[in-house]
Every structure is written in C-alpha cells, then in structure tokens.
Design a protein around this motif. Structure first.
Motif, PDB file in Angstrom:
ATOM      1  N   GLU A 178      -3.329  -0.813   5.355  1.00  0.00           N
ATOM      2  CA  GLU A 178      -3.401  -0.478   3.937  1.00  0.00           C
ATOM      3  C   GLU A 178      -3.031   0.981   3.744  1.00  0.00           C
ATOM      4  OE1 GLU A 178      -7.261   0.245   1.400  1.00  0.00           O
ATOM      5  OE2 GLU A 178      -6.801  -1.904   1.351  1.00  0.00           O
ATOM      6  N   ALA A 179      -2.170   1.259   2.756  1.00  0.00           N
ATOM      7  CA  ALA A 179      -1.825   2.638   2.441  1.00  0.00           C
ATOM      8  C   ALA A 179      -3.075   3.398   2.026  1.00  0.00           C
ATOM      9  CB  ALA A 179      -0.786   2.671   1.318  1.00  0.00           C
ATOM     10  N   ASP A 180      -3.109   4.685   2.329  1.00  0.00           N
ATOM     11  CA  ASP A 180      -4.321   5.475   2.107  1.00  0.00           C
ATOM     12  C   ASP A 180      -4.584   5.774   0.643  1.00  0.00           C
ATOM     13  OD1 ASP A 180      -4.860   5.599   4.827  1.00  0.00           O
ATOM     14  OD2 ASP A 180      -3.643   7.402   5.100  1.00  0.00           O
ATOM     15  N   ALA A 181      -3.561   5.735  -0.206  1.00  0.00           N
ATOM     16  CA  ALA A 181      -3.728   6.121  -1.606  1.00  0.00           C
ATOM     17  C   ALA A 181      -2.778   5.314  -2.482  1.00  0.00           C
ATOM     18  CB  ALA A 181      -3.451   7.620  -1.776  1.00  0.00           C
ATOM     19  N   PRO A 182      -3.085   5.216  -3.784  1.00  0.00           N
ATOM     20  CA  PRO A 182      -2.136   4.586  -4.704  1.00  0.00           C
ATOM     21  C   PRO A 182      -0.786   5.297  -4.645  1.00  0.00           C
ATOM     22  CG  PRO A 182      -4.257   4.911  -5.786  1.00  0.00           C
ATOM     23  CD  PRO A 182      -4.324   5.639  -4.476  1.00  0.00           C
ATOM     24  N   ASP A 201       1.658  -2.419  -5.464  1.00  0.00           N
ATOM     25  CA  ASP A 201       1.120  -1.248  -4.777  1.00  0.00           C
ATOM     26  C   ASP A 201       0.283  -1.706  -3.584  1.00  0.00           C
ATOM     27  OD1 ASP A 201       0.432   1.789  -4.836  1.00  0.00           O
ATOM     28  OD2 ASP A 201      -1.517   0.779  -4.665  1.00  0.00           O
ATOM     29  N   ASP A 202       0.581  -1.194  -2.409  1.00  0.00           N
ATOM     30  CA  ASP A 202      -0.061  -1.662  -1.181  1.00  0.00           C
ATOM     31  C   ASP A 202      -1.538  -1.294  -1.130  1.00  0.00           C
ATOM     32  OD1 ASP A 202       0.648  -2.638   1.818  1.00  0.00           O
ATOM     33  OD2 ASP A 202      -0.802  -0.988   1.913  1.00  0.00           O
ATOM     34  N   HIS A 203      -1.910  -0.126  -1.605  1.00  0.00           N
ATOM     35  CA  HIS A 203      -3.297   0.333  -1.525  1.00  0.00           C
ATOM     36  C   HIS A 203      -4.218  -0.454  -2.445  1.00  0.00           C
ATOM     37  CE1 HIS A 203      -6.709   3.111  -1.217  1.00  0.00           C
ATOM     38  NE2 HIS A 203      -6.767   3.076  -2.543  1.00  0.00           N
ATOM     39  N   TYR A 211      -6.449   1.219  -8.451  1.00  0.00           N
ATOM     40  CA  TYR A 211      -5.213   1.998  -8.600  1.00  0.00           C
ATOM     41  C   TYR A 211      -5.451   3.266  -9.415  1.00  0.00           C
ATOM     42  CZ  TYR A 211      -0.383   3.223  -9.718  1.00  0.00           C
ATOM     43  OH  TYR A 211       0.801   3.899  -9.864  1.00  0.00           O
ATOM     44  N   LYS A 223      -3.079   9.794  -6.625  1.00  0.00           N
ATOM     45  CA  LYS A 223      -1.845   9.117  -6.247  1.00  0.00           C
ATOM     46  C   LYS A 223      -0.996   9.955  -5.292  1.00  0.00           C
ATOM     47  CE  LYS A 223      -1.607   6.347 -10.462  1.00  0.00           C
ATOM     48  NZ  LYS A 223      -2.949   6.751 -10.899  1.00  0.00           N
TER      49      LYS A 223
END
Length: 390
Positions: free
Chosen positions: A131-135, A161-163, A301, A306
């Motif tokens: 998972e990405a760390d941030a939006p 969006d991955d996060h 999100y 971001k």
C-alpha cells in the motif's frame, strides 16, 4: 451406555418383579432416580428412557429473532443492490444497540442458508498487502468491459488511489486509446492534483516498453509515458503474466461489475456514465472498506497529507504541480499558508501548465508548447504576484 442401564433397571422392576429398593442396591442408583425412570416409562415408553439434553431450554444471550430477521433482510437487500453483503458490511448497517459481532452475524447467515461456507479459500491472515504510504503516492489504472442494452461492448477506464482505494475517475468509451488514457489521467489530476507514481499493466495504451524486444531497450515512449516523464511522475508497470500486481484495481472492477449487474442495462454511453457517477459516490462515501478498518475511501483520502511528484535539478528539489490558468490569466498557488495569485497573462488563459516549485521560486511551463511562460519569486507579504520581467 446410560440408555441400556436405564432400560435394564425398568425391565428388572416391571418384568422381573424386583422392588425399587432392591433395584437401587443392585444398580447403585438412588430410589428417587428409579421413580423418575418409571414415570418416564409410563408416559413415553422405552423411548422416554433415553438420555436428555442438559442444554438450557432458553439461551438468555441468544440474538433476538427480530435482529436475526433483520440480518437476513439486509443480506438480501445488499445482494440485490450489487453491494458487498458479508458479515462486516451487515454489521456496519445495524444500529449499535442491536449489533451482534461479525462472527455472530456470519453464523446467523449460515444457519439461514444465506451463504455457503468456503473453507478452501485462502485465509486473509496470509495475505501480504502493498500500500502506498500517502494519498496520491500511487495511482492504479486499468480498463474493463461492459455491455450496453443492445449488446455493444464498451470499455470502462478507471483511476484508483492505491493508499485510500479512492475512485478518482471512471468513464466509458467505445475503445480505450492512448489519448483517452491521457485525457482521463489529466481529468483526475485537474481535481486531485498529480500523483507521485502510477501503476498499470503493460498494455500499449500505457507503455511501449515491451513493444521492441523483451528488455524494452531502445524503445520510443508513447504520449502517456512522455507526459509522465515531463511531470517527473514515476511510471510502474506490472510484470507480464502477473495481474495480481494490480490486484486492487482488479478487485475493484469485480465490485463495479457486481453493482452494474444489479441495475438495468444502459442504452447509451451517457447512460452508462450516469451509472458510473452514481457508483463512484456510493463507493467513495457510503461503502466502508475492510482494508481501511471500515472507513470509507473518501475519509482516508482526504485526511492524509498528499504526496506529489518531485524533480531534482542542481541539487535542489522541485515540487511538480499540474494546473490550468484561469480565464483572467491567473494561477493560484498556496505558499506560507496563504493562497497566492500568480499573474501570467490573459494570452495564456485556459492553458494547461506544469508548475515547478522550489521554496518561493516558481517556474510555469506550457503543456501546449513546452516553453517557459512565466517565472516568479513569491513575496510572502503580497497576495498578487507579478511575473519576472524578461
């Protein structure tokens, strides 16, 4: 067995003529128990001598029947709406005062034959999530197929969006082409700013890396790849033959199709777009997500700081921002906690631009021709910022 012993006691008295006192001594039981057995025999015959359950006739902790009925009703309703209808989804929709645990809800669904247990499925505890760390740290994209009422095959492109699993964009097209990939990406960026990276498969509309040789050497980037390079956005692509790399958007398309299948087939692309807009609102704001600790994608999100693209030049880090100049020839930029208005000129109104930001220094580049159209050094004491004179 107890049943055989009870039967022997009663038969010894009824047919053998043994007294109750002698039978108690012979079988090492109390005379009270023998009288109980005789009473059962007189009422139910030999079947009455079988051992009885010691379970209480009423469980004070059992889920009330109205709540059980409501759980089964919610299951039917969610399935009919094409929404997730698992135990946790039902749990979210029950009032707090009548809300059994998800495990209890699952048992009620199983008892009501509303679900079929699948012990062969891989346990969620064994999953390894990325998972990405941030939006805006990573956007995933892919397209899937759907049919109009007349059977026409349509392709739906999505950006996720991955996060936060936040659906940034979804639109239908007769065929997804390279220009449509760019337009859909920029449409999402117009609203949500640019991501630091993207993740897609190796389809030709996303990359030509594998078009010329197995190693992708000496390839000519397509327009989307060039756009990402210009904006300093890292492009990631899944390995060929490994669709699980884009697992989030693959799973998202299953959710989308289940929701669309629960509704009347659209007759036109415009009709399908309206359905996608409705779904986007439900998916982002009304549907708690298991992977987000039952929060909605919209909540996750918008509560995080971001991420954004970064461009490193001359040992300085430039923040890259995509924007559009307004009708008055002005672009807005937040600096030192306040919104600043950068005067670029009416000749460039509605122009899509790349803004490179390094502290108070801003460079604005036209996406139309690639030339620098304005440079600024922001004065924190002023709202309106004039551009440097050439």
């Amino acid at each position: 067995m107890t049943y055989s012993k009870n039967r022997a006691i009663v038969l010894a008295i009824i047919e053998g003529g043994l007294s109750i006192t002698d039978a108690a001594t012979q079988f090492s039981v109390t005379t009270r128990w023998i009288r109980t057995l005789l009473s059962r025999y007189n009422t139910h015959g030999l079947e009455g001598l079988e051992p009885r359950s010691r379970a209480p006739h009423h469980n004070p902790n059992a889920t009330p029947q109205p709540v059980r009925d409501r759980i089964l009703e919610l299951r039917k309703h969610l399935v009919a709406q094409g929404l997730d209808a698992g135990a946790e989804s039902i749990h979210d929709r029950l009032p707090p005062e009548h809300r059994p645990s998800p495990a209890t809800i699952w048992r009620i669904l199983r008892a009501g034959e509303a679900i079929t247990p699948q012990p062969q499925k891989r346990p969620r505890s064994s999953w390894h999530r990325f998972e990405a760390d941030a939006p805006n740290g990573l956007w995933q994209s892919d397209f899937t197929h759907w049919q109009l009422a007349d059977g026409t095959d349509i392709e739906i492109i999505s950006w996720l969006d991955d996060h936060a699993r936040f659906l940034l964009h979804a639109s239908p097209h007769e065929r997804v082409t390279g220009p449509i990939v760019i337009d859909s990406f920029l449409a999402a960026a117009d609203t949500y700013d640019l991501p630091a990276a993207t993740l897609t498969d190796n389809g030709m509309v996303y990359t030509t890396r594998l078009a010329r040789g197995a190693n992708g050497q000496n390839f000519q980037p397509n327009a989307f790849e060039q756009l990402l390079a210009d904006l300093s956005i890292e492009q990631k692509n899944g390995r060929p033959g490994h669709p699980t790399t884009q697992g989030k958007i693959e799973r998202f398309h299953q959710t989308l199709k289940r929701w669309l299948a629960a509704r009347a087939a659209p007759h036109t692309l415009a009709d399908l777009q309206l359905l996608l807009d409705d779904f986007r609102a439900v998916y982002n704001t009304e549907r708690p997500h298991r992977a987000l600790n039952r929060a909605t994608p919209h909540e996750v999100y918008h509560r995080g700081i971001k991420d954004f693209p970064r461009l490193d030049t001359t040992d300085q880090q430039w923040r890259v921002r995509y924007d559009t100049i307004d009708g008055a020839g002005v672009m807005t930029l937040r600096y030192a906690g306040k919104l600043r208005h950068l005067g670029i000129g009416r000749a460039h109104n509605r122009t899509r631009v790349i803004a490179l930001v390094n502290g108070p220094n801003v460079m604005v580049i036209s996406r139309r021709g690639g030339e620098i159209i304005a440079e600024f050094t922001i004065d924190p004491a002023k709202d309106y910022q004039p551009k440097h004179r050439k």
